[in-house]
Motif scaffolding. Structure first.
Motif, PDB file in Angstrom:
ATOM      1  N   LEU A 212       0.829  -1.211   0.000  1.00 30.08           N
ATOM      2  CA  LEU A 212       0.000   0.000   0.000  1.00 30.08           C
ATOM      3  C   LEU A 212       0.861   1.258   0.000  1.00 30.08           C
ATOM      4  CD1 LEU A 212      -2.692  -1.203   2.566  1.00 30.08           C
ATOM      5  CD2 LEU A 212      -3.023  -0.857   0.104  1.00 30.08           C
ATOM      6  N   LEU A 213       1.955   1.236   0.747  1.00 31.85           N
ATOM      7  CA  LEU A 213       2.868   2.384   0.742  1.00 31.85           C
ATOM      8  C   LEU A 213       3.543   2.540  -0.618  1.00 31.85           C
ATOM      9  CD1 LEU A 213       4.583   2.103   4.245  1.00 31.85           C
ATOM     10  CD2 LEU A 213       2.923   3.818   3.506  1.00 31.85           C
ATOM     11  N   GLU A 214       3.874   1.424  -1.241  1.00 36.10           N
ATOM     12  CA  GLU A 214       4.468   1.474  -2.578  1.00 36.10           C
ATOM     13  C   GLU A 214       3.514   2.130  -3.564  1.00 36.10           C
ATOM     14  OE1 GLU A 214       5.328  -2.590  -3.337  1.00 36.10           O
ATOM     15  OE2 GLU A 214       6.949  -2.684  -1.868  1.00 36.10           O
ATOM     16  N   GLU A 215       2.234   1.799  -3.437  1.00 37.54           N
ATOM     17  CA  GLU A 215       1.226   2.399  -4.318  1.00 37.54           C
ATOM     18  C   GLU A 215       1.131   3.906  -4.097  1.00 37.54           C
ATOM     19  OE1 GLU A 215      -3.573   2.595  -4.302  1.00 37.54           O
ATOM     20  OE2 GLU A 215      -2.741   0.575  -4.450  1.00 37.54           O
ATOM     21  N   ALA A 216       1.102   4.315  -2.830  1.00 34.35           N
ATOM     22  CA  ALA A 216       0.989   5.743  -2.518  1.00 34.35           C
ATOM     23  C   ALA A 216       2.193   6.509  -3.051  1.00 34.35           C
ATOM     24  CB  ALA A 216       0.851   5.941  -1.006  1.00 34.35           C
ATOM     25  N   GLU A 217       3.391   5.967  -2.845  1.00 36.05           N
ATOM     26  CA  GLU A 217       4.579   6.669  -3.321  1.00 36.05           C
ATOM     27  C   GLU A 217       4.639   6.685  -4.843  1.00 36.05           C
ATOM     28  OE1 GLU A 217       9.139   6.733  -2.063  1.00 36.05           O
ATOM     29  OE2 GLU A 217       8.615   5.011  -3.296  1.00 36.05           O
ATOM     30  N   ASN A 218       4.213   5.613  -5.460  1.00 40.03           N
ATOM     31  CA  ASN A 218       4.213   5.554  -6.915  1.00 40.03           C
ATOM     32  C   ASN A 218       3.330   6.651  -7.511  1.00 40.03           C
ATOM     33  OD1 ASN A 218       2.676   3.961  -9.489  1.00 40.03           O
ATOM     34  ND2 ASN A 218       4.900   3.964  -9.470  1.00 40.03           N
ATOM     35  N   GLU A 219       2.150   6.851  -6.920  1.00 42.04           N
ATOM     36  CA  GLU A 219       1.262   7.916  -7.395  1.00 42.04           C
ATOM     37  C   GLU A 219       1.896   9.284  -7.139  1.00 42.04           C
ATOM     38  OE1 GLU A 219      -1.131   7.332  -9.202  1.00 42.04           O
ATOM     39  OE2 GLU A 219      -2.299   5.591  -8.629  1.00 42.04           O
ATOM     40  N   ARG A 220       2.572   9.430  -6.015  1.00 40.90           N
ATOM     41  CA  ARG A 220       3.230  10.707  -5.711  1.00 40.90           C
ATOM     42  C   ARG A 220       4.354  10.979  -6.701  1.00 40.90           C
ATOM     43  NH1 ARG A 220       7.610  12.277  -2.826  1.00 40.90           N
ATOM     44  NH2 ARG A 220       8.053  10.122  -2.207  1.00 40.90           N
ATOM     45  N   MET A 221       5.059   9.942  -7.113  1.00 41.49           N
ATOM     46  CA  MET A 221       6.127  10.120  -8.085  1.00 41.49           C
ATOM     47  C   MET A 221       5.579  10.504  -9.454  1.00 41.49           C
ATOM     48  SD  MET A 221       8.922   9.950  -6.491  1.00 41.49           S
ATOM     49  CE  MET A 221      10.093   9.867  -7.840  1.00 41.49           C
ATOM     50  N   HIS A 222       4.357  10.044  -9.773  1.00 38.74           N
ATOM     51  CA  HIS A 222       3.697  10.526 -10.992  1.00 38.74           C
ATOM     52  C   HIS A 222       3.527  12.042 -10.912  1.00 38.74           C
ATOM     53  CE1 HIS A 222       1.556   6.371 -11.695  1.00 38.74           C
ATOM     54  NE2 HIS A 222       2.871   6.301 -11.801  1.00 38.74           N
ATOM     55  N   LEU A 223       3.044  12.500  -9.771  1.00 36.08           N
ATOM     56  CA  LEU A 223       2.845  13.940  -9.587  1.00 36.08           C
ATOM     57  C   LEU A 223       4.166  14.693  -9.700  1.00 36.08           C
ATOM     58  CD1 LEU A 223       1.033  16.348  -8.801  1.00 36.08           C
ATOM     59  CD2 LEU A 223       1.539  15.799  -6.403  1.00 36.08           C
ATOM     60  N   MET A 224       5.214  14.190  -9.043  1.00 35.25           N
ATOM     61  CA  MET A 224       6.508  14.863  -9.094  1.00 35.25           C
ATOM     62  C   MET A 224       7.037  14.932 -10.531  1.00 35.25           C
ATOM     63  SD  MET A 224       7.146  15.757  -5.975  1.00 35.25           S
ATOM     64  CE  MET A 224       5.363  16.026  -5.879  1.00 35.25           C
ATOM     65  N   THR A 225       6.750  13.900 -11.316  1.00 40.51           N
ATOM     66  CA  THR A 225       7.188  13.880 -12.715  1.00 40.51           C
ATOM     67  C   THR A 225       6.487  14.966 -13.522  1.00 40.51           C
ATOM     68  OG1 THR A 225       7.686  11.508 -12.670  1.00 40.51           O
ATOM     69  CG2 THR A 225       7.247  12.489 -14.819  1.00 40.51           C
ATOM     70  N   PHE A 226       5.167  15.032 -13.410  1.00 41.13           N
ATOM     71  CA  PHE A 226       4.412  15.990 -14.221  1.00 41.13           C
ATOM     72  C   PHE A 226       4.551  17.423 -13.701  1.00 41.13           C
ATOM     73  CE2 PHE A 226       2.128  11.988 -15.270  1.00 41.13           C
ATOM     74  CZ  PHE A 226       2.357  12.017 -16.643  1.00 41.13           C
ATOM     75  N   MET A 227       4.959  17.550 -12.444  1.00 38.71           N
ATOM     76  CA  MET A 227       5.210  18.887 -11.910  1.00 38.71           C
ATOM     77  C   MET A 227       6.378  19.576 -12.609  1.00 38.71           C
ATOM     78  SD  MET A 227       3.487  20.257  -9.230  1.00 38.71           S
ATOM     79  CE  MET A 227       4.690  21.005  -8.125  1.00 38.71           C
ATOM     80  N   THR A 228       7.242  18.797 -13.252  1.00 39.50           N
ATOM     81  CA  THR A 228       8.356  19.400 -13.988  1.00 39.50           C
ATOM     82  C   THR A 228       7.873  20.119 -15.238  1.00 39.50           C
ATOM     83  OG1 THR A 228       8.768  17.385 -15.284  1.00 39.50           O
ATOM     84  CG2 THR A 228       9.909  17.602 -13.181  1.00 39.50           C
ATOM     85  N   LEU A 229       6.642  19.823 -15.665  1.00 42.17           N
ATOM     86  CA  LEU A 229       6.108  20.416 -16.890  1.00 42.17           C
ATOM     87  C   LEU A 229       5.286  21.669 -16.626  1.00 42.17           C
ATOM     88  CD1 LEU A 229       4.899  17.156 -18.685  1.00 42.17           C
ATOM     89  CD2 LEU A 229       7.156  18.222 -18.755  1.00 42.17           C
ATOM     90  N   ARG A 230       4.879  21.858 -15.395  1.00 39.10           N
ATOM     91  CA  ARG A 230       4.037  23.015 -15.093  1.00 39.10           C
ATOM     92  C   ARG A 230       4.072  23.321 -13.607  1.00 39.10           C
ATOM     93  NH1 ARG A 230      -2.603  23.342 -15.573  1.00 39.10           N
ATOM     94  NH2 ARG A 230      -2.824  25.434 -14.699  1.00 39.10           N
ATOM     95  N   LYS A 231       4.095  24.602 -13.269  1.00 39.29           N
ATOM     96  CA  LYS A 231       3.991  25.031 -11.881  1.00 39.29           C
ATOM     97  C   LYS A 231       2.561  25.486 -11.622  1.00 39.29           C
ATOM     98  CE  LYS A 231       8.404  24.436 -11.484  1.00 39.29           C
ATOM     99  NZ  LYS A 231       8.904  23.219 -10.814  1.00 39.29           N
ATOM    100  N   PRO A 232       1.806  24.755 -10.826  1.00 46.16           N
ATOM    101  CA  PRO A 232       0.398  25.095 -10.600  1.00 46.16           C
ATOM    102  C   PRO A 232       0.220  26.461  -9.947  1.00 46.16           C
ATOM    103  CG  PRO A 232       0.871  22.862  -9.876  1.00 46.16           C
ATOM    104  CD  PRO A 232       2.181  23.506 -10.159  1.00 46.16           C
ATOM    105  N   SER A 233      -0.891  27.101 -10.273  1.00 45.15           N
ATOM    106  CA  SER A 233      -1.209  28.402  -9.695  1.00 45.15           C
ATOM    107  C   SER A 233      -1.716  28.243  -8.267  1.00 45.15           C
ATOM    108  CB  SER A 233      -2.291  29.090 -10.535  1.00 45.15           C
ATOM    109  OG  SER A 233      -3.499  28.336 -10.488  1.00 45.15           O
TER     110      SER A 233
END
Length: 386
Positions: A212-233
């Motif tokens: 379950l922790l692996e799943e949570a971190e994996n989803e967070r790493m998706h976010l960290m990846t796409f955050m490189t493409l845009r800085k949210p307002s």
């Protein structure tokens, strides 16, 4: 049979576990890369990754998620940085400090299929229609339609976007960022509750917490990846804050009442995620997202999924979709188990994407057989190592 499922992987002592790990290393060809990776992360033995030639647990001054305690003396970077994606300067070599995560072959990432499980029981129907309601509401607010494009259409890219047939890059990115901020909640909440239950009842968890922790971190790493493409307002961050607060508390209460329904809910949610990323991939491959056509993969993605140095954003999308397919498979499997007594069948090894991408989870009987096979492989490995 059920007694075997409850005890097969939780009866070994610490010394036995060390032997199991070393046995697993000898049996890597039989178990596949998944078990080998899990074992190697904890034993410090080298292993070559099939895609990049890097060692999965290669030694490095720092890790993807930030500095190790011993790295601070060698670095002049301050404690606080404005970079929300990583605390690492770009010149430092990255390593694998994150939890276990799969590295996919080209065959595996193309094996994922869009599937939907029929809701049969009352709890399944509750989970299914909650997901449908959630998706409908989010699509309405975000303006997402994705209507089928007429076969004889000669509309331009701009006309397709205005007609609601496709999204542009900015709209796709907003949708992905918002979804990933929410997707990382269920695994962490479930792991936290199971952790507290284990402490309170003073008994073992049977291997569920780590997955379950692996799943949570994996989803967070998706976010960290796409955050490189845009800085949210600030407005976008405010929406995330509100959605996360509501969803966290609702899922927290729901998991206390019915863990199986919650795992089914997450599995149905991941079905939608696989569909969303499949559509995004189709748009990219059809040339409908020109700004992303030749965009290189973010460095954090290359490091996390061990992508080729020349990988592009399309390769990242395929890897993310494969992750979502894994979550779909695992949570449908969990929903078929007894969450109080059954062990986690994926605590030691997982099927490859040729299974997870084409199958909607294990039934309880299949999970039990999978645990038995894992146990037999480990026992044979211990015998061979003597």
């Amino acid at each position: 049979m059920s007694s075997i499922l409850r005890t097969a992987l939780v009866s070994a002592g610490p010394a036995c576990r060390i032997g199991i790990l070393h046995s697993g290393l000898n049996l890597a060809p039989k178990l596949g890369t998944t078990f080998a990776t899990r074992a190697l992360i904890h034993t410090g033995q080298p292993n070559n990754n099939s895609l990049t030639g890097k060692r999965i647990n290669e030694e490095s001054p720092t890790g993807t998620e930030g500095f190790h305690l011993k790295d601070s003396a060698a670095s002049k970077q301050g404690l606080t940085t404005p970079d929300a994606v990583s605390t690492l300067p770009p010149t430092i070599v990255r390593g694998d400090w994150v939890l276990f995560h799969p590295v996919y072959s080209q065959e595996e990432i193309k094996a994922v299929e869009v599937l939907q499980r029929e809701a049969k029981t009352i709890s399944d129907k509750i989970a299914y229609y909650l997901v449908r309601l959630t998706r409908w509401g989010f699509d309405l607010v975000s303006g997402y339609k994705h209507k089928p494009i007429p076969a004889d259409s000669k509309m331009s890219l701009e006309e397709l976007r205005k007609g609601g047939y496709i999204l542009d890059e900015k709209a796709w990115l907003s949708r992905i960022l918002f979804l990933e901020t929410v997707a990382g909640v269920p695994g962490m909440v479930a792991a936290m509750l199971r952790h507290l239950t284990s402490l309170r009842l003073m008994r073992r968890d049977s291997g569920w917490i780590h997955t379950l922790l692996e799943e949570a971190e994996n989803e967070r790493m998706h976010l960290m990846t796409f955050m490189t493409l845009r800085k949210p307002s600030l407005f976008f961050r405010g929406l995330v804050l509100g959605a996360q607060g509501v969803f966290f508390n609702l899922f927290f209460l729901s998991y206390i009442i019915s863990p199986r329904t919650c795992h089914r809910f997450v599995a149905y949610l991941e079905e939608e995620a696989v569909l969303t990323y499949t559509r995004c991939i189709q748009d990219m491959e059809s040339g409908r997202l020109p700004e992303w056509s030749n965009m290189p993969a973010p460095e954090i993605a290359k490091d996390y999924w061990r992508l080729d140095p020349s990988a592009n954003l399309l390769d990242v999308m395929y890897a993310v979709r494969s992750d979502e397919s894994t979550h779909r498979f695992v949570n449908h499997s969990f929903a078929n188990l007894n969450t109080e007594t059954d062990v986690n069948p994926f605590a030691i090894r997982e099927p490859d994407m040729l299974v997870k991408g084409r199958k909607l989870g294990f039934s309880r009987e299949e999970a039990e057989q999978y645990v038995q096979e894992s146990h037999q492989i480990l026992e044979h490995g211990k015998a061979d190592s003597k």
